[in-house]
Scaffold this active site. Structure first.
Site, short mmCIF file in Angstrom:
data_model
loop_
_atom_site.label_atom_id
_atom_site.label_comp_id
_atom_site.label_asym_id
_atom_site.label_seq_id
_atom_site.Cartn_x
_atom_site.Cartn_y
_atom_site.Cartn_z
N PRO A 23 0.82 -1.21 0.00
CA PRO A 23 0.00 0.00 0.00
C PRO A 23 0.85 1.26 0.00
O PRO A 23 1.82 1.38 0.76
CB PRO A 23 -0.80 -0.13 1.30
CG PRO A 23 -0.77 -1.59 1.64
CD PRO A 23 0.54 -2.09 1.14
N GLU A 24 0.50 2.20 -0.87
CA GLU A 24 1.20 3.47 -0.96
C GLU A 24 0.23 4.60 -0.63
O GLU A 24 -0.87 4.34 -0.15
CB GLU A 24 1.83 3.61 -2.34
CG GLU A 24 2.78 2.46 -2.65
CD GLU A 24 3.46 2.57 -4.01
OE1 GLU A 24 3.47 3.66 -4.61
OE2 GLU A 24 4.01 1.54 -4.47
N ASN A 80 6.83 2.04 -4.63
CA ASN A 80 7.54 1.39 -5.72
C ASN A 80 6.85 1.54 -7.07
O ASN A 80 7.48 1.84 -8.08
CB ASN A 80 7.73 -0.09 -5.39
CG ASN A 80 8.96 -0.67 -6.07
OD1 ASN A 80 9.89 0.05 -6.39
ND2 ASN A 80 8.95 -1.97 -6.30
N LYS A 127 1.88 8.06 3.81
CA LYS A 127 1.76 6.63 4.07
C LYS A 127 1.29 6.33 5.49
O LYS A 127 1.60 5.27 6.03
CB LYS A 127 3.10 5.93 3.80
CG LYS A 127 3.41 5.75 2.33
CD LYS A 127 4.58 4.81 2.16
CE LYS A 127 4.84 4.49 0.71
NZ LYS A 127 5.92 3.50 0.54
#
Length: 421
Positions: free
Chosen positions: A2-3, A191, A54
């Site tokens: 999760p971002e 990422n 985040k």
């Protein structure tokens, strides 16, 4: 993993499903979780959420102040408020690799629901923090981490200023792909977002971060442009920091990400949206932190030395060629006799075990040559014992040549006597 967009969507999900719901009782933690206990209990409380980069913050707010009905004033009331059970409580979550929130029936809790908030209604429901890999963390009475920068989605102007004001920081000595994961400056980028941002701008992932970002300090628009033209130019030619805001907002506007009505549709839409990350035909390398970066073209001057880029294969191979069958030759046994057999053994076993076996085969060959020829000796003794036994062809040849020489020698004096007479 999760971002920023996923945590923002999670906060929107919580605020949507918990609107009008009243929660009650204790907050329950699973036995296997190593996170701290949440010592909060109330007959009736509400849950709301907000996100920043985040991180996501849950606020538990009691509907009534139970301390007001209790006797005591002054210090007694202060002690009751310090217990924290009747006061609002903030829980700050970091999702790790697989964290998420789900509202489910209390009778059918998810397997990996490590923190549970139960509703007061009947049948009971539970808002669960689900994390099957257990890398997620929560902090009781938590606040936003001080070492995290402004959110790239909700605090864009502060985020941009924070980056351009600190370009002398050592974090920007690294490749741009590694700097984008530094939450001190890029809070919310992960990422897949970094791969998509660099791909759209055609920036090599291993270009020095300071080199890429210093050009943005001197970028100024002409004062003669109207506001509409400035906005249009900004949309058509965004820079790196603008895409750090725009690309996550695309994911947010797309919605879903496990919080939609049909999770399968969410996954299909997200995969279709991706242009670079895990897309067939793209190249990939591991950065200095061991994370895989996907890209197209050359990696850049700061690419890891000795690291070969890996190209993701296509998911569907058209007319795949069948693998060529491997022919395995039988290995001969070591006990074979004869020089030719020893040479074969030396050649075949030498390919497998090296020079030692070749030398061993040569020694065996020499040993074979030194052995006495018992067969020829037996034949010679047999011919001496029985004179009627026929001599071999070589012996017959020697006897014939010896007889001829004897006859010639006897004929020579006879011819001399005839001449003398």
């Amino acid at each position: 993993m999760p971002e920023g967009p996923e945590l923002h969507l999670a906060s929107c999900y919580i605020n949507t499903v918990c609107a009008g719901l009243i929660f009650s009782g204790k907050v329950e933690k699973s036995e296997v979780s190593k996170n701290p206990e949440v010592l909060f209990e109330s007959d009736a409380y509400l849950i709301s959420a907000t996100s920043r980069g985040k991180e996501i913050k849950l606020t538990l707010t009691p509907l009534k102040e139970e301390k007001s009905a209790l006797p005591g004033r002054g210090k007694d009331r202060e002690v009751l408020s310090q217990n924290g059970l009747q006061q609002p409580m903030d829980l700050v979550f970091r999702f790790g690799m697989s964290g998420s929130f789900k509202l489910t029936s209390a009778a059918e809790l998810p397997k990996h629901a490590h923190l549970r908030f139960y509703t007061k209604e009947s049948p009971h429901r539970a808002l669960c923090f689900v994390d099957f890999r257990r890398f997620g963390r929560w902090e009781v009475h938590g606040t936003w981490q001080l070492d995290r920068g402004p959110c790239v989605m909700l605090e864009y102007e502060k985020f941009r200023e924070n980056v351009l004001r600190n370009l002398s920081d050592k974090a920007f000595n690294k490749p741009i792909c590694e700097a984008l994961l530094n939450q001190k400056f890029f809070n919310g980028i992960g990422n897949y977002l970094r791969a998509e941002i660099l791909y759209r701008l055609k920036i090599p992932p291993f270009e020095k971060a300071r080199t890429v970002l210093e050009a943005l300090q001197h970028r100024k628009q002409s004062p003669d442009l109207t506001l509409s033209k400035k906005v249009k130019l900004k949309r058509e030619n965004p820079d790196l920091l603008e895409l750090c805001h725009a690309v996550p907002m695309e994911v947010i506007h797309m919605g879903g990400k496990g919080y939609g009505s049909e999770p399968s549709d969410d996954a299909a839409a997200f995969e279709e949206w991706l242009q670079c990350y895990c897309v067939p035909g793209m190249r990939s390398l591991r950065d200095g932190n061991g994370r895989t970066i996907w890209f197209q073209g050359e990696p850049g001057p700061m690419a890891p030395k000795g690291e070969k880029s890996r190209k993701k294969r296509s998911r569907v191979n058209a007319d795949p060629e069948p693998p060529s069958p491997k022919v395995t030759k039988p290995v001969p046994k070591r006990g074979l006799k004869g020089s030719s057999s020893q040479e074969k053994v030396a050649k075949r076993s030498g390919r497998k075990k090296g020079k030692e076996l070749v030398q061993e085969a040569e020694n065996a060959k020499a040993h074979e040559a030194r052995k006495p020829n018992t067969r020829s000796r037996r034949k010679a003794s047999a011919s001496q014992a029985s004179p009627t036994h026929k001599a071999p062809a070589a012996d017959r040849k020697r006897q014939t040549s010896a007889g001829r020489s004897t006859g010639a020698a006897a004929a020579a004096p006879r011819s001399r006597r005839v001449k003398a007479e």
